[in-house]
Write an enzyme that holds these catalytic residues in place. Structure first.
Site, PDB file in Angstrom:
ATOM      1  N   LYS A  22      -6.436   5.782  19.305  1.00 55.27           N
ATOM      2  CA  LYS A  22      -6.256   6.366  17.967  1.00 55.27           C
ATOM      3  C   LYS A  22      -7.612   6.484  17.262  1.00 55.27           C
ATOM      4  O   LYS A  22      -7.880   7.462  16.579  1.00 55.27           O
ATOM      5  CB  LYS A  22      -5.280   5.536  17.121  1.00 55.27           C
ATOM      6  CG  LYS A  22      -5.087   6.121  15.715  1.00 55.27           C
ATOM      7  CD  LYS A  22      -3.824   5.662  15.056  1.00 55.27           C
ATOM      8  CE  LYS A  22      -3.798   5.935  13.547  1.00 55.27           C
ATOM      9  NZ  LYS A  22      -3.891   7.312  13.132  1.00 55.27           N
ATOM     10  N   LEU A  57       1.230   7.155   3.776  1.00 52.69           N
ATOM     11  CA  LEU A  57       1.922   6.514   4.904  1.00 52.69           C
ATOM     12  C   LEU A  57       2.836   5.386   4.432  1.00 52.69           C
ATOM     13  O   LEU A  57       3.991   5.287   4.852  1.00 52.69           O
ATOM     14  CB  LEU A  57       0.889   5.983   5.908  1.00 52.69           C
ATOM     15  CG  LEU A  57       1.487   5.258   7.113  1.00 52.69           C
ATOM     16  CD1 LEU A  57       2.307   6.211   7.972  1.00 52.69           C
ATOM     17  CD2 LEU A  57       0.392   4.603   7.959  1.00 52.69           C
ATOM     18  N   GLY A 106       0.843  -1.207   0.000  1.00 51.72           N
ATOM     19  CA  GLY A 106       0.000   0.000   0.000  1.00 51.72           C
ATOM     20  C   GLY A 106       0.865   1.239   0.000  1.00 51.72           C
ATOM     21  O   GLY A 106       1.097   1.831   1.047  1.00 51.72           O
ATOM     22  N   ALA A 162       2.343  12.002   6.921  1.00 53.76           N
ATOM     23  CA  ALA A 162       2.891  11.795   5.578  1.00 53.76           C
ATOM     24  C   ALA A 162       1.888  12.271   4.546  1.00 53.76           C
ATOM     25  O   ALA A 162       0.683  12.202   4.773  1.00 53.76           O
ATOM     26  CB  ALA A 162       3.185  10.312   5.361  1.00 53.76           C
TER      27      ALA A 162
HETATM   28  O1  KPL Z   1      -4.582   9.726  11.282  1.00 56.73           O
HETATM   29  C1  KPL Z   1      -4.837  10.856  10.908  1.00 56.73           C
HETATM   30  C2  KPL Z   1      -5.513  10.973   9.595  1.00 56.73           C
HETATM   31  O2  KPL Z   1      -5.499  12.044   8.995  1.00 56.73           O
HETATM   32  O3  KPL Z   1      -6.047   9.958   9.137  1.00 56.73           O
HETATM   33  C3  KPL Z   1      -4.566  12.044  11.791  1.00 56.73           C
HETATM   34  C4  KPL Z   1      -3.887  11.557  13.066  1.00 56.73           C
HETATM   35  C5  KPL Z   1      -5.856  12.747  12.140  1.00 56.73           C
HETATM   36  C6  KPL Z   1      -3.577  13.000  11.199  1.00 56.73           C
HETATM   37  O4  KPL Z   1      -4.063  13.765  10.156  1.00 56.73           O
END
Ligand code: KPL
Length: 293
Positions: free
Chosen positions: A178, A11, A7, A122
């Site tokens: 998270k 990220l 992927g 990222a």
């Molecule tokens: O994980 C994130 C996302 O954008 O999906 C955060 C932590 C909110 C950072 O932008």
């Protein structure tokens, strides 16, 4: 270590580039990006600037690796798992947003599954280019009963390449924390068209806090001890720490792509029902009405 990063979005490209400084990495991604990485390498800009030279492929089948790091969107995890199952991977680590990814991997792969949550920032800038926007900590821990050793190996592989990483047996709680941050930040930034920091202050803070509290309720329902105030604090801290970021859901909605709302706010509603999670239910419906599915 031999690592497949499955992927190569924002990220995955960052993780693949940084891991490639110390490990033998193969990135699995889409054509224009993969072609650019093969031709000129993968350029990282931001926290550190360098060019990495991982292998890159568009075909995820038949791959062998000590570790597969899965960074696809949550709704593509099933397909990624099926492709990885055609090869030979020693262990799999999920770093994707949302809940349910580890269970999907564990249901398909005959290998230990490690769960992970990362606060790394990222953003893919174009074929062969990724911005490193934040050094946030990564937490990993065993998901399947046989994954203790794999979690330590995965944590060590990330750490030695330059990512601050904690290995914990309490990774489920970290995944729920998270999720609380994502449930609060992602749909509100996407719907209101604002950066993450706006969620920590009026007029959005009250709705964000309600979404985080409902997530804590769903966590407790799932047997994970997450207090309401801890979930709200986490969401507020992440919003402030990534204040200048545009969330992944905001970027997906703006680009007309499918979002991960089902695995984020939708997961909270699936766990405890719309009556006990009315804010997450409303946010899910609003995002679903607009995203591409
Ligand atoms: O994980 C994130 C996302 O954008 O999906 C955060 C932590 C909110 C950072 O932008």
């Amino acid at each position: 270590m031999n690592v497949v990063v499955f992927g190569a979005g924002s990220l995955g490209s960052l993780v693949g580039a940084v891991l490639a400084r110390r490990h033998d990495v193969t990135l699995v991604g889409r054509a224009p990006h993969v072609e650019a990485v093969r031709a000129d390498g993968l350029r990282v800009e931001g926290e550190e600037s360098f060019v990495a030279h991982p292998s890159a492929t568009t075909g995820g089948e038949g791959l062998s690796a000590d570790l597969a790091v899965v960074t696809v969107k949550s709704f593509d995890t099933g397909e990624a798992a099926a492709a990885l199952a055609t090869g030979d991977v020693g262990a799999a680590l999920s770093l994707a947003n949302g809940m349910g990814n580890e269970a999907t991997l564990a249901g398909t792969l005959d290998a230990p599954v490690v769960a992970g949550a990362t606060a790394l920032g990222a953003s893919l800038r174009g074929p062969g280019r990724v911005a490193w926007l934040g050094r946030g900590r990564t937490t990993v821990g065993p998901w399947t009963d046989d994954a203790g050793r794999a979690a330590h190996r995965a944590g060590g592989a990330l750490r030695v390449a330059g990512f601050p990483t904690t290995v914990t047996d309490a990774v489920r709680r970290r995944l729920w924390e998270k999720l609380a941050a994502n449930a609060a930040i992602n749909p509100l930034t996407a719907l209101a068209g604002v950066r993450n920091g706006a969620v920590a202050d009026p007029p959005l803070a009250a709705t964000a806090a309600a979404a985080a509290r409902e997530t804590a309720r769903a966590a407790r329902h799932a047997g994970v001890d997450l207090r309401d105030d801890r979930a709200v604090e986490t969401a507020t801290r992440v919003a402030r720490a990534t204040a200048e970021n545009r969330s992944s859901m905001a970027r997906d909605l703006e680009a007309g792509r499918r979002t991960e709302v089902d695995a984020i706010n939708g997961h909270v509603v699936d766990r405890i029902g719309a009556e006990r999670a009315p804010v997450n239910a409303a946010l899910s419906a609003l995002v679903r009405a607009r995203d591409d599915r």
